[in-house]
Design a protein around this motif. Structure first.
Motif, PDB file in Angstrom:
ATOM      1  N   VAL A  89      92.310  63.184  64.983  1.00  0.00           N
ATOM      2  CA  VAL A  89      90.935  63.584  64.702  1.00  0.00           C
ATOM      3  C   VAL A  89      90.938  64.577  63.363  1.00  0.00           C
ATOM      4  CG1 VAL A  89      88.672  64.325  65.261  1.00  0.00           C
ATOM      5  CG2 VAL A  89      89.888  62.925  66.782  1.00  0.00           C
ATOM      6  N   ARG A  90      91.479  65.848  63.622  1.00  0.00           N
ATOM      7  CA  ARG A  90      91.579  66.716  62.618  1.00  0.00           C
ATOM      8  C   ARG A  90      92.390  66.030  61.548  1.00  0.00           C
ATOM      9  NH1 ARG A  90      92.793  72.200  66.292  1.00  0.00           N
ATOM     10  NH2 ARG A  90      90.601  72.515  66.688  1.00  0.00           N
ATOM     11  N   ALA A  91      93.132  65.233  61.414  1.00  0.00           N
ATOM     12  CA  ALA A  91      94.093  64.850  60.237  1.00  0.00           C
ATOM     13  C   ALA A  91      93.033  64.062  59.611  1.00  0.00           C
ATOM     14  CB  ALA A  91      95.464  64.225  60.878  1.00  0.00           C
ATOM     15  N   GLN A  92      92.381  63.045  60.433  1.00  0.00           N
ATOM     16  CA  GLN A  92      91.356  62.094  59.774  1.00  0.00           C
ATOM     17  C   GLN A  92      90.439  62.893  58.937  1.00  0.00           C
ATOM     18  OE1 GLN A  92      87.936  61.091  60.400  1.00  0.00           O
ATOM     19  NE2 GLN A  92      88.248  59.719  58.955  1.00  0.00           N
ATOM     20  N   LYS A  93      89.827  63.840  59.464  1.00  0.00           N
ATOM     21  CA  LYS A  93      88.624  64.591  58.936  1.00  0.00           C
ATOM     22  C   LYS A  93      89.220  65.435  57.809  1.00  0.00           C
ATOM     23  CE  LYS A  93      85.614  63.165  61.823  1.00  0.00           C
ATOM     24  NZ  LYS A  93      84.877  62.022  61.327  1.00  0.00           N
ATOM     25  N   GLN A  94      90.283  65.930  57.904  1.00  0.00           N
ATOM     26  CA  GLN A  94      90.778  66.508  56.569  1.00  0.00           C
ATOM     27  C   GLN A  94      91.132  65.610  55.497  1.00  0.00           C
ATOM     28  OE1 GLN A  94      91.476  69.942  56.165  1.00  0.00           O
ATOM     29  NE2 GLN A  94      92.131  69.510  54.030  1.00  0.00           N
ATOM     30  N   ALA A  95      91.586  64.495  55.791  1.00  0.00           N
ATOM     31  CA  ALA A  95      91.973  63.344  54.663  1.00  0.00           C
ATOM     32  C   ALA A  95      90.608  63.019  54.098  1.00  0.00           C
ATOM     33  CB  ALA A  95      92.614  62.202  55.372  1.00  0.00           C
TER      34      ALA A  95
END
Length: 189
Positions: free
Chosen positions: A122-128
């Protein structure tokens, strides 16, 4: 017997639909098996755990999200329009009959405290997404501080639309984005 790639895609697609419609915790692997038409033994040979399957679903959702944003941005002719297409994309998505909010926010809400793998995806998607918005803001010549503000508008619109059950949040968020872009242009000009 279907090949491994097809089986994997079938399981991810079925799990995605079930998790999004009913919630991750409410859906057991038996339901995924039935919907995918793949045996449990085969599912567990493809995914070592339910968490691993959830992460694969979130990666699939990331691709869908990225492709949707890219498709919407293709129609824009200016950097400002590319930013605003984010909200137009959201408006179209919010109007889909099966809209249930952001799958990433939903998964994090259900499992964020207990699954570091889900939290990481989830954090990776939000950061992207934040990085995507930052690139658009840079292309528009706007101050970098505008990027997180616009990302928050988009994230908030998703949650608001899911809770309210109406697509109005996209339109309101777009209007707020236009105000922020106008203010940034005045400061630059």
């Amino acid at each position: 017997m279907i090949d491994e790639k097809t089986a994997r895609e079938n399981v991810i697609r079925a799990a995605d639909e079930l998790f999004y419609a009913h919630g991750v915790q409410a859906v057991g692997m038996d339901a995924v098996r039935t919907a995918a038409g793949v045996s449990l033994k085969r599912i567990y040979s493809l995914f070592a755990s339910k968490d691993e399957l959830i992460v694969a679903v979130l990666h699939h959702r990331t691709e869908t999200w990225d492709n949707g944003l890219a498709g919407a941005a293709e129609r824009a002719t200016t950097a400002r329009e590319r930013i605003l297409t984010i909200f137009d994309f959201l408006d179209g998505w919010f109007r889909e009959p099966d809209f249930r909010g952001c799958a990433f926010i939903n998964a994090h809400g259900e499992l964020g405290a207990s699954s570091s793998a889900v939290t990481g995806a989830v954090r990776a998607q939000k950061q992207a997404f934040q990085e995507y918005v930052a690139r658009l803001v840079a292309d528009a010549g706007a101050p970098p501080a505008l990027a997180p503000q616009l990302a928050i508008l988009a994230e908030g619109a998703q949650t608001t639309a899911a809770i309210s059950g109406t697509p109005d949040a996209a339109r309101h968020a777009r209007a707020a984005a236009e105000t922020l872009l106008d203010a940034a242009a005045r400061v630059r000009g």
